[in-house]
Design a protein around this motif. Structure first.
Motif, PDB file in Angstrom:
ATOM      1  N   ALA A   1       1.929 -19.962  11.279  1.00 18.17           N
ATOM      2  CA  ALA A   1       0.550 -19.648  11.983  1.00 18.17           C
ATOM      3  C   ALA A   1      -0.487 -20.378  11.511  1.00 18.17           C
ATOM      4  CB  ALA A   1       0.350 -18.217  12.013  1.00 18.17           C
ATOM      5  N   MET A   2      -0.307 -20.624  10.215  1.00 14.37           N
ATOM      6  CA  MET A   2      -1.443 -21.490   9.766  1.00 14.37           C
ATOM      7  C   MET A   2      -1.160 -23.228   9.787  1.00 14.37           C
ATOM      8  SD  MET A   2      -3.403 -19.257   8.617  1.00 14.37           S
ATOM      9  CE  MET A   2      -4.836 -20.227   8.266  1.00 14.37           C
ATOM     10  N   ALA A   3       0.111 -23.304   9.720  1.00 17.45           N
ATOM     11  CA  ALA A   3       0.441 -24.575   9.948  1.00 17.45           C
ATOM     12  C   ALA A   3      -0.061 -25.031  11.455  1.00 17.45           C
ATOM     13  CB  ALA A   3       2.064 -24.866   9.892  1.00 17.45           C
ATOM     14  N   LEU A   4       0.182 -24.102  12.417  1.00 14.70           N
ATOM     15  CA  LEU A   4      -0.174 -24.721  13.677  1.00 14.70           C
ATOM     16  C   LEU A   4      -1.903 -24.553  13.787  1.00 14.70           C
ATOM     17  CD1 LEU A   4       2.018 -22.077  15.719  1.00 14.70           C
ATOM     18  CD2 LEU A   4       2.351 -24.542  15.468  1.00 14.70           C
ATOM     19  N   ALA A   5      -2.614 -23.645  13.108  1.00 14.57           N
ATOM     20  CA  ALA A   5      -3.841 -23.696  13.309  1.00 14.57           C
ATOM     21  C   ALA A   5      -4.476 -25.085  12.482  1.00 14.57           C
ATOM     22  CB  ALA A   5      -4.627 -22.538  12.403  1.00 14.57           C
ATOM     23  N   ALA A   6      -3.712 -25.355  11.493  1.00 17.56           N
ATOM     24  CA  ALA A   6      -4.256 -26.697  10.883  1.00 17.56           C
ATOM     25  C   ALA A   6      -4.148 -27.836  11.709  1.00 17.56           C
ATOM     26  CB  ALA A   6      -3.322 -26.813   9.523  1.00 17.56           C
ATOM     27  N   ALA A   7      -3.011 -27.865  12.503  1.00 15.32           N
ATOM     28  CA  ALA A   7      -2.830 -29.011  13.179  1.00 15.32           C
ATOM     29  C   ALA A   7      -3.883 -28.956  14.404  1.00 15.32           C
ATOM     30  CB  ALA A   7      -1.513 -29.034  13.978  1.00 15.32           C
ATOM     31  N   ALA A   8      -4.083 -27.908  15.030  1.00  8.28           N
ATOM     32  CA  ALA A   8      -5.331 -27.697  15.922  1.00  8.28           C
ATOM     33  C   ALA A   8      -6.627 -28.097  15.472  1.00  8.28           C
ATOM     34  CB  ALA A   8      -5.119 -26.426  16.538  1.00  8.28           C
ATOM     35  N   SER A   9      -6.885 -27.814  14.217  1.00 13.87           N
ATOM     36  CA  SER A   9      -8.018 -28.086  13.763  1.00 13.87           C
ATOM     37  C   SER A   9      -8.144 -29.768  13.429  1.00 13.87           C
ATOM     38  CB  SER A   9      -8.300 -27.281  12.357  1.00 13.87           C
ATOM     39  OG  SER A   9      -7.415 -27.791  11.307  1.00 13.87           O
ATOM     40  N   GLY A  10      -7.171 -30.350  13.506  1.00 11.22           N
ATOM     41  CA  GLY A  10      -7.444 -31.700  13.042  1.00 11.22           C
ATOM     42  C   GLY A  10      -6.950 -32.466  11.870  1.00 11.22           C
ATOM     43  N   ALA A  11      -5.918 -31.426  11.048  1.00 10.07           N
ATOM     44  CA  ALA A  11      -5.556 -31.822   9.861  1.00 10.07           C
ATOM     45  C   ALA A  11      -4.840 -33.257  10.072  1.00 10.07           C
ATOM     46  CB  ALA A  11      -4.906 -30.871   9.184  1.00 10.07           C
ATOM     47  N   ASP A  12      -4.693 -34.158   9.169  1.00 12.93           N
ATOM     48  CA  ASP A  12      -3.890 -35.184   9.446  1.00 12.93           C
ATOM     49  C   ASP A  12      -2.501 -35.037   9.152  1.00 12.93           C
ATOM     50  OD1 ASP A  12      -6.061 -37.121  10.160  1.00 12.93           O
ATOM     51  OD2 ASP A  12      -6.754 -36.418   8.287  1.00 12.93           O
TER      52      ASP A  12
ATOM     53  N   THR B   1       0.255 -31.551  21.182  1.00 12.74           N
ATOM     54  CA  THR B   1      -0.159 -32.186  22.495  1.00 12.74           C
ATOM     55  C   THR B   1      -1.289 -31.438  23.248  1.00 12.74           C
ATOM     56  OG1 THR B   1       2.444 -32.340  22.659  1.00 12.74           O
ATOM     57  CG2 THR B   1       1.002 -32.531  24.563  1.00 12.74           C
ATOM     58  N   ALA B   2      -1.267 -30.186  22.716  1.00 15.15           N
ATOM     59  CA  ALA B   2      -2.348 -29.364  23.499  1.00 15.15           C
ATOM     60  C   ALA B   2      -3.789 -29.835  23.037  1.00 15.15           C
ATOM     61  CB  ALA B   2      -2.321 -27.883  23.350  1.00 15.15           C
ATOM     62  N   VAL B   3      -4.003 -30.400  21.889  1.00 13.87           N
ATOM     63  CA  VAL B   3      -5.091 -30.841  21.207  1.00 13.87           C
ATOM     64  C   VAL B   3      -5.290 -32.480  21.493  1.00 13.87           C
ATOM     65  CG1 VAL B   3      -5.729 -28.667  20.051  1.00 13.87           C
ATOM     66  CG2 VAL B   3      -4.706 -30.561  19.116  1.00 13.87           C
ATOM     67  N   GLY B   4      -4.520 -33.095  22.225  1.00 19.73           N
ATOM     68  CA  GLY B   4      -4.485 -34.550  22.335  1.00 19.73           C
ATOM     69  C   GLY B   4      -3.900 -35.211  21.279  1.00 19.73           C
ATOM     70  N   ARG B   5      -2.821 -34.698  20.543  1.00 19.00           N
ATOM     71  CA  ARG B   5      -2.586 -35.171  19.165  1.00 19.00           C
ATOM     72  C   ARG B   5      -0.621 -35.326  19.523  1.00 19.00           C
ATOM     73  NH1 ARG B   5      -4.271 -32.820  13.943  1.00 19.00           N
ATOM     74  NH2 ARG B   5      -4.074 -34.909  13.293  1.00 19.00           N
ATOM     75  N   SER B   6      -0.086 -35.830  18.308  1.00 22.72           N
ATOM     76  CA  SER B   6       1.205 -35.653  18.481  1.00 22.72           C
ATOM     77  C   SER B   6       1.767 -35.452  16.976  1.00 22.72           C
ATOM     78  CB  SER B   6       1.739 -36.890  18.747  1.00 22.72           C
ATOM     79  OG  SER B   6       1.359 -38.037  18.035  1.00 22.72           O
ATOM     80  N   VAL B   7       3.124 -35.382  16.585  1.00 24.70           N
ATOM     81  CA  VAL B   7       3.647 -35.127  15.669  1.00 24.70           C
ATOM     82  C   VAL B   7       4.282 -36.283  15.129  1.00 24.70           C
ATOM     83  CG1 VAL B   7       5.246 -33.992  14.143  1.00 24.70           C
ATOM     84  CG2 VAL B   7       3.888 -32.772  15.810  1.00 24.70           C
ATOM     85  N   ALA B   8       4.022 -36.930  13.954  1.00 25.26           N
ATOM     86  CA  ALA B   8       4.372 -38.341  13.311  1.00 25.26           C
ATOM     87  C   ALA B   8       6.072 -38.372  13.488  1.00 25.26           C
ATOM     88  CB  ALA B   8       3.933 -38.579  12.193  1.00 25.26           C
ATOM     89  N   LEU B   9       6.496 -39.510  13.709  1.00 22.64           N
ATOM     90  CA  LEU B   9       7.739 -39.441  13.913  1.00 22.64           C
ATOM     91  C   LEU B   9       8.469 -39.912  12.638  1.00 22.64           C
ATOM     92  CD1 LEU B   9       8.270 -41.387  17.328  1.00 22.64           C
ATOM     93  CD2 LEU B   9       8.730 -39.091  16.749  1.00 22.64           C
ATOM     94  N   SER B  10       9.608 -39.646  12.307  1.00 20.36           N
ATOM     95  CA  SER B  10      10.256 -40.106  10.908  1.00 20.36           C
ATOM     96  C   SER B  10      10.197 -41.562  10.947  1.00 20.36           C
ATOM     97  CB  SER B  10      11.830 -39.562  10.824  1.00 20.36           C
ATOM     98  OG  SER B  10      11.609 -38.119  10.851  1.00 20.36           O
ATOM     99  N   PRO B  11      10.011 -42.157   9.631  1.00 22.01           N
ATOM    100  CA  PRO B  11       9.994 -43.689   9.686  1.00 22.01           C
ATOM    101  C   PRO B  11      11.544 -44.106  10.002  1.00 22.01           C
ATOM    102  CG  PRO B  11       9.890 -42.724   7.608  1.00 22.01           C
ATOM    103  CD  PRO B  11       9.753 -41.661   8.548  1.00 22.01           C
TER     104      PRO B  11
END
Ligand code: PEP
Ligand code: MN
Length: 349
Positions: A283-294, A332-342
């Protein structure tokens, strides 16, 4: 800096303040009101020493700082967000970087199995401790150089960059030979000699927030690293100590928008140390992504109940695998994405 004179200041007291400022090589802008006089101090550098000297002069009511004490870490002087590049991974763009791995590197089998599974599940960087700061000297304190060698082997196999803690200035050359990112732990984040030694390597640094550190102190710690040579600093919020005992720490997610306002440096959230409880981590990981954490730094272990450190807050592979698509959905819901593996080709870049 602004010096506010007391309501019954004398001309001599005001002259003494002006003389003090001018002796420091700075300029004065004077403004007299009905009751107060205000002395604006203009120029550089405005030091804490000058502030303290002015505060004790007769006739001075208070001294207020206008400019920030940190410069290199401040967004005022560097409006564009910093993108930290590590191997083929960029931290600080719109994509959320997922750094995952066990608290400690315990043995080759545990770390390599975790690294391969994490790569399959979409992690972008590996974490693991070879030098472990433990509260009790009788607990597992890491494998030292052997742990670093195992991490390097995992990087070889997966192409994922590695993040690992360095605890002492004397260990910096050794850890630098293996690590892609040098981690400064919460307990060491105001160890200024270590911050300087790590900064002098020029390597990317992940700087944890100390457990009783204010945001200003944290940014000043980043300033130490940057002033010593490394401008690629990632700040990592991992919870602070409060009166609450139901969680290991209180994860201060408000630092995400706050740090983004104050600084151009990327911010990573560590919900594992931030909560101390595996069931609270997703839950906190999702909240962090929603809040704009890099980025996120998440502890993952093949068998948390057998972990040599931090098992209670570690996700197992299934829990981590279940988190990743939810993270995608929130990003995606907040206009972001998850970085892909190099890609393997980017490894070593
Ligand atoms: C860690 O990352 O395992 C660790 C020791 O973290 P912290 O310094 O935040 O306690
Ligand atoms: Mn840990």
């Amino acid at each position: 800096m602004i010096v506010v004179m007391c309501s019954r200041y004398t001309q001599d007291e005001l002259d003494a303040v002006v003389a003090h400022v001018e002796e420091a090589g700075l300029q004065v802008h004077l403004s007299r009101g009905e009751e107060h006089a205000i002395v604006g101090v203009v120029g550089l550098p405005i030091t804490d020493q000058l502030q303290e000297a002015l505060e004790v002069l007769p006739g001075v009511d208070r001294v207020l700082r206008v400019s920030k004490r940190y410069k290199l870490a401040s967004r005022d002087f560097h409006p564009d967000s910093t993108h930290v590049r590590v191997g083929g991974v960029t931290v600080g763009s719109d994509a959320v970087t997922v750094i995952a791995g066990p608290c400690s590197v315990e043995n080759e089998e545990q770390f390599l199995a975790t690294a391969e599974a994490l790569r399959e599940m979409g992690a972008t960087m590996l974490r693991g401790g070879a030098f472990k700061p433990r509260t009790s000297p009788y607990e597992f304190r890491g494998l030292g150089e052997r742990g670093l060698q195992i991490m390097a082997e995992a990087r070889e196999r997966t192409g994922l960059p590695i993040v690992t803690e360095v605890m002492a200035p004397a260990d910096v050359p050794l850890v630098t030979r293996y690590a892609d990112v040098l981690q400064i732990g919460a307990r060491n984040s105001q160890n200024y000699l270590l911050l300087e030694a790590v900064g002098a390597t020029g390597k990317p640094v992940l700087l944890k927030r100390g457990m009783s550190m204010t945001v200003e102190e944290w940014l000043l710690a980043a300033e130490y690293v940057m002033a010593s040579g490394s401008h690629d600093v990632m700040l990592c919020e991992r919870g602070i100590r409060t009166f609450e005992t139901a969680t290991r720490n209180t994860l201060d997610l408000s630092t995400v928008p706050l740090v983004k306002k104050l600084s151009h440096l990327p911010i990573v959230i560590d919900p594992s140390h931030g909560t101390g409880k595996a069931d609270l981590v997703p839950a906190m990981a999702l909240a962090a992504a929603a809040s704009g954490a890099d980025g996120l730094m998440i502890e993952v272990h093949p068998s948390p109940d057998h972990a040599l450190s931090d098992g209670a807050q570690s996700l197992d592979f299934l829990q981590f695998a279940a988190l990743m698509p939810r993270l995608e959905a929130v990003a995606t819901a907040v206009g972001r994405s998850v970085a892909l593996s190099p890609s393997p080709a980017a490894h070593g870049a």
